[in-house]
Design an enzyme around this catalytic site. Structure first.
Site, short mmCIF file in Angstrom:
data_model
loop_
_atom_site.label_atom_id
_atom_site.label_comp_id
_atom_site.label_asym_id
_atom_site.label_seq_id
_atom_site.Cartn_x
_atom_site.Cartn_y
_atom_site.Cartn_z
N SER A 21 0.64 -1.12 0.12
CA SER A 21 0.09 0.04 0.10
C SER A 21 0.97 1.38 0.08
O SER A 21 1.88 1.08 0.55
CB SER A 21 -0.88 -0.08 1.23
OG SER A 21 -0.25 -0.06 2.34
N GLU A 23 1.37 5.65 0.81
CA GLU A 23 0.82 6.84 1.37
C GLU A 23 1.17 7.92 0.64
O GLU A 23 2.33 8.26 0.24
CB GLU A 23 1.32 6.89 2.86
CG GLU A 23 0.77 8.09 3.71
CD GLU A 23 1.21 8.07 4.92
OE1 GLU A 23 0.84 7.28 5.78
OE2 GLU A 23 1.93 8.91 5.57
N ASP A 115 -1.05 14.88 16.13
CA ASP A 115 0.02 15.66 16.80
C ASP A 115 -0.71 16.65 17.40
O ASP A 115 -1.61 17.35 16.81
CB ASP A 115 1.20 16.16 15.97
CG ASP A 115 1.79 14.98 15.41
OD1 ASP A 115 2.05 13.67 16.07
OD2 ASP A 115 2.37 14.84 14.21
N PHE A 230 12.50 14.14 10.46
CA PHE A 230 11.13 13.28 10.80
C PHE A 230 11.64 12.30 12.03
O PHE A 230 10.57 12.01 12.94
CB PHE A 230 10.87 12.52 9.48
CG PHE A 230 10.12 13.51 8.45
CD1 PHE A 230 9.70 14.56 8.68
CD2 PHE A 230 10.27 12.83 7.23
CE1 PHE A 230 9.13 15.20 7.54
CE2 PHE A 230 9.62 13.51 6.14
CZ PHE A 230 9.11 14.91 6.39
N HIS A 280 3.75 -1.03 3.71
CA HIS A 280 3.21 -0.04 3.45
C HIS A 280 4.28 1.23 3.36
O HIS A 280 5.15 1.26 4.19
CB HIS A 280 2.38 0.51 4.74
CG HIS A 280 1.52 1.79 4.51
ND1 HIS A 280 0.41 2.12 3.83
CD2 HIS A 280 1.93 3.20 5.09
CE1 HIS A 280 -0.15 3.11 3.81
NE2 HIS A 280 0.80 3.99 4.76
#
Length: 314
Positions: A21, A23, A115, A230, A280
């Site tokens: 998958s 994103e 967040d 990140f 993913h």
């Protein structure tokens, strides 16, 4: 197997055993919109299980997510999964978003706490009258779908290195269990670069009695400095060997891309060797590295794969 046989040749037939998958995030500009849809066009023929679209609190960001999901539904054969968070909204406001997705034909939501409005590193406080956490949100989504007599799949997040705000590994697993009890049927992990971290986490999850799929989230490193930033915010570690591979390449994007493809390929092929069959990919709206890794996994477009434009015309 011959010692000289390429490692990738051990990958089983993709349509029988491997699932992926992708994103994406909603674009903010016309140029970003073009890049996003070029990436979708490139990756769609690989027939992912679903493609997810991230979600931010606030009106314009929320609307961009909805518009992107709606366009995927209308213009492609892909199955979209819409992200949704608890942040900066009452229950009624979140419920309205869920009902809009259901009305548009969305049948998969990725439910996240989100967040803090002030940013990662600040204390999270639920919105007054809002959903308290991701488990509460999962339950709300499932109740709304049941009221609409509609089936909906809910995926949630998981953290091989523990959520930055979790006081302990046990508390982190308790929250995952609460999300499953509320109706989640899949968890997608925060990205990681050390496969042993993921496999040890999977052992803890199973020992806790949680049996839903825990899909590894893979981040092909488009930009090492950005990936390191990140990671710092998400509580994910950067192994020394990974930093070494990108050392000295700040001004050499062509070599960085080659190194990034090699790193991501090594990671997923090692996970396949260790029994993992579902991935993913965090694409960052760029197709090239993800496409290359999927190719090494054996995922190939059918010989006559229609383009997105052709599907619309049909």
């Amino acid at each position: 197997m011959s010692p000289s046989e390429p490692r990738a040749s051990r990958v089983p037939h993709p349509r029988e055993s491997l699932r992926v998958s992708f994103e994406f995030f909603p674009p903010k500009t016309e140029e970003m919109e073009t890049t996003l849809w070029e990436s979708i066009e490139r990756l769609a023929p690989l027939r992912p299980d679903f493609v997810s679209v991230t979600y931010g609190a606030g009106g314009s960001t929320r609307e961009r997510t909805h518009a992107t999901v709606k366009r995927i539904l209308d213009e492609t054969a892909l199955t979209p999964a819409a992200h949704l968070t608890c942040v900066a909204a009452t229950r009624d406001e979140v419920d309205d978003v869920v009902r809009a997705y259901l009305a548009a034909g969305v049948r998969h939501i990725v439910a996240l706490r989100g967040d803090p409005v002030a940013g990662i590193g600040t204390a999270y406080a639920p919105h007054p009258g809002g959903y308290v956490n991701a488990a509460d949100l999962v339950g709300g989504i499932k109740r709304l779908a049941e009221a609409e007599k509609t089936d909906i799949e809910v995926s949630v997040s998981a953290y091989p290195e523990r959520h930055p705000e979790s006081p302990s590994d046990a508390a982190d697993l308790d929250m995952l269990a609460a999300k499953v009890d509320a109706g989640a049927s899949r968890a997608i992990t925060q990205f990681f670069f050390d496969n042993d971290l993921y496999l040890r986490y999977l052992d803890r999850v199973r020992a806790r009695g949680i049996d839903i799929p825990i899909v590894p989230g893979i981040l092909p490193v488009q930009n090492f400095k950005l990936a390191r930033a990140f990671a710092g915010k998400a509580g994910a570690s950067i192994p020394g060997w990974l930093a070494d591979r990108f050392d000295g390449l700040d001004d050499d994007p062509a070599t960085r891309k080659l190194i990034a493809a090699a790193v991501a390929a090594e990671q997923v092929l090692d996970l396949v060797d260790r029994g993992v069959t579902e991935f993913h990919f965090y694409t960052m709206n760029r197709a090239d590295l993800v496409y290359a890794v999927c190719h090494l996994l054996g995922l190939r477009p059918p010989a006559t794969a229609p383009s997105v434009a052709a599907e619309v015309a049909a």
